[in-house]
Design a protein around this motif. Structure first.
Motif, short mmCIF file in Angstrom:
data_model
loop_
_atom_site.label_atom_id
_atom_site.label_comp_id
_atom_site.label_asym_id
_atom_site.label_seq_id
_atom_site.Cartn_x
_atom_site.Cartn_y
_atom_site.Cartn_z
N CYS A 282 43.09 34.08 29.29
CA CYS A 282 42.41 34.41 30.55
C CYS A 282 42.87 33.56 31.72
N THR A 283 43.69 32.54 31.47
CA THR A 283 44.04 31.57 32.50
C THR A 283 44.67 32.20 33.75
N PRO A 284 45.64 33.10 33.64
CA PRO A 284 46.19 33.69 34.87
C PRO A 284 45.12 34.39 35.72
N GLY A 285 44.23 35.12 35.08
CA GLY A 285 43.15 35.79 35.80
C GLY A 285 42.17 34.81 36.42
N GLN A 286 41.87 33.74 35.69
CA GLN A 286 40.97 32.71 36.23
C GLN A 286 41.58 32.08 37.48
N ILE A 287 42.86 31.76 37.41
CA ILE A 287 43.52 31.11 38.55
C ILE A 287 43.63 32.06 39.74
N CYS A 288 44.01 33.30 39.49
CA CYS A 288 44.10 34.28 40.58
C CYS A 288 42.73 34.50 41.23
N ILE B 30 30.68 28.24 42.86
CA ILE B 30 31.87 28.52 42.06
C ILE B 30 31.50 29.33 40.82
N ARG B 31 30.43 28.92 40.13
CA ARG B 31 30.00 29.65 38.92
C ARG B 31 29.68 31.11 39.25
N GLU B 32 28.95 31.33 40.34
CA GLU B 32 28.59 32.70 40.72
C GLU B 32 29.83 33.51 41.08
N ARG B 33 30.69 32.96 41.87
CA ARG B 33 31.87 33.69 42.33
C ARG B 33 32.87 33.94 41.20
N MET B 34 32.85 33.13 40.16
CA MET B 34 33.77 33.29 39.04
C MET B 34 33.09 33.99 37.85
N SER B 35 31.86 34.42 38.01
CA SER B 35 31.07 34.93 36.89
C SER B 35 31.63 36.20 36.26
N GLY B 36 32.47 36.93 36.95
CA GLY B 36 33.04 38.14 36.38
C GLY B 36 34.21 37.90 35.45
N ASN B 37 34.70 36.67 35.39
CA ASN B 37 35.83 36.33 34.52
C ASN B 37 35.32 35.83 33.19
N LEU B 38 35.80 36.45 32.14
CA LEU B 38 35.35 36.07 30.81
C LEU B 38 36.41 35.23 30.11
N ARG C 280 36.97 33.98 26.27
CA ARG C 280 36.45 34.09 24.91
C ARG C 280 36.50 32.77 24.15
N CYS C 281 37.22 31.78 24.66
CA CYS C 281 37.29 30.47 24.00
C CYS C 281 36.19 29.53 24.46
N GLY C 282 35.58 29.83 25.59
CA GLY C 282 34.49 29.00 26.09
C GLY C 282 34.96 27.79 26.87
N ALA C 283 36.04 27.92 27.65
CA ALA C 283 36.54 26.81 28.47
C ALA C 283 35.76 26.68 29.78
N TYR C 284 34.66 27.40 29.91
CA TYR C 284 33.91 27.43 31.17
C TYR C 284 33.52 26.05 31.68
N GLY C 285 33.14 25.18 30.78
CA GLY C 285 32.68 23.85 31.19
C GLY C 285 33.72 23.07 31.96
N ASN C 286 34.99 23.39 31.77
CA ASN C 286 36.06 22.67 32.45
C ASN C 286 36.66 23.46 33.61
N ILE C 287 36.40 24.76 33.64
CA ILE C 287 36.96 25.60 34.71
C ILE C 287 36.31 25.27 36.04
N VAL C 288 35.01 25.11 36.08
CA VAL C 288 34.31 24.82 37.34
C VAL C 288 34.79 23.50 37.94
#
Length: 100
Positions: A35-41, A74-82, A84-92
């Motif tokens: 999911c990293t490319p989509g998260q970054i974009c 940031i969490r709200e604006r990125m909430s549509g990106n999933l 599956r590994c659960g890296a959310y805690g470090n993405i924000v």
């Protein structure tokens, strides 16, 4: 990779990582990388929206001229990106480092 209205986003320009790419590495905000490319974009787009003054559902003042990218924003604006590994805690924190 990502496309903007006026050309490509500045990702891996001249063999230099975009600040978000570097921050994702620094904060270990990726696991499998699927999911990293989509998260970054999405993060680049989200920062552009905030810079343009576009509020989100959690913005305290919908008429504010400037949007502060808090962790909640940031969490709200990125909430549509999933992820599956659960890296959310470090993405924000990775996005916040670049956005602030």
């Amino acid at each position: 990779m990502c496309k903007a209205q006026k050309g490509s986003l500045p990702v891996a320009h001249n063999e230099q990582l975009h600040p978000l790419q570097q921050s994702f590495l620094t904060y270990d905000a990726l696991q499998c990388g699927y999911c990293t490319p989509g998260q970054i974009c999405s993060a680049v787009g989200m920062m552009r929206e905030a810079e343009a003054g576009w509020p989100s559902v959690v913005s305290p003042d919908l008429n504010a001229e400037q949007i502060t990218l808090t962790d909640e924003e940031i969490r709200e604006r990125m909430s549509g990106n999933l992820c599956r590994c659960g890296a959310y805690g470090n993405i924000v924190p990775a996005i916040a480092e670049v956005a602030r």
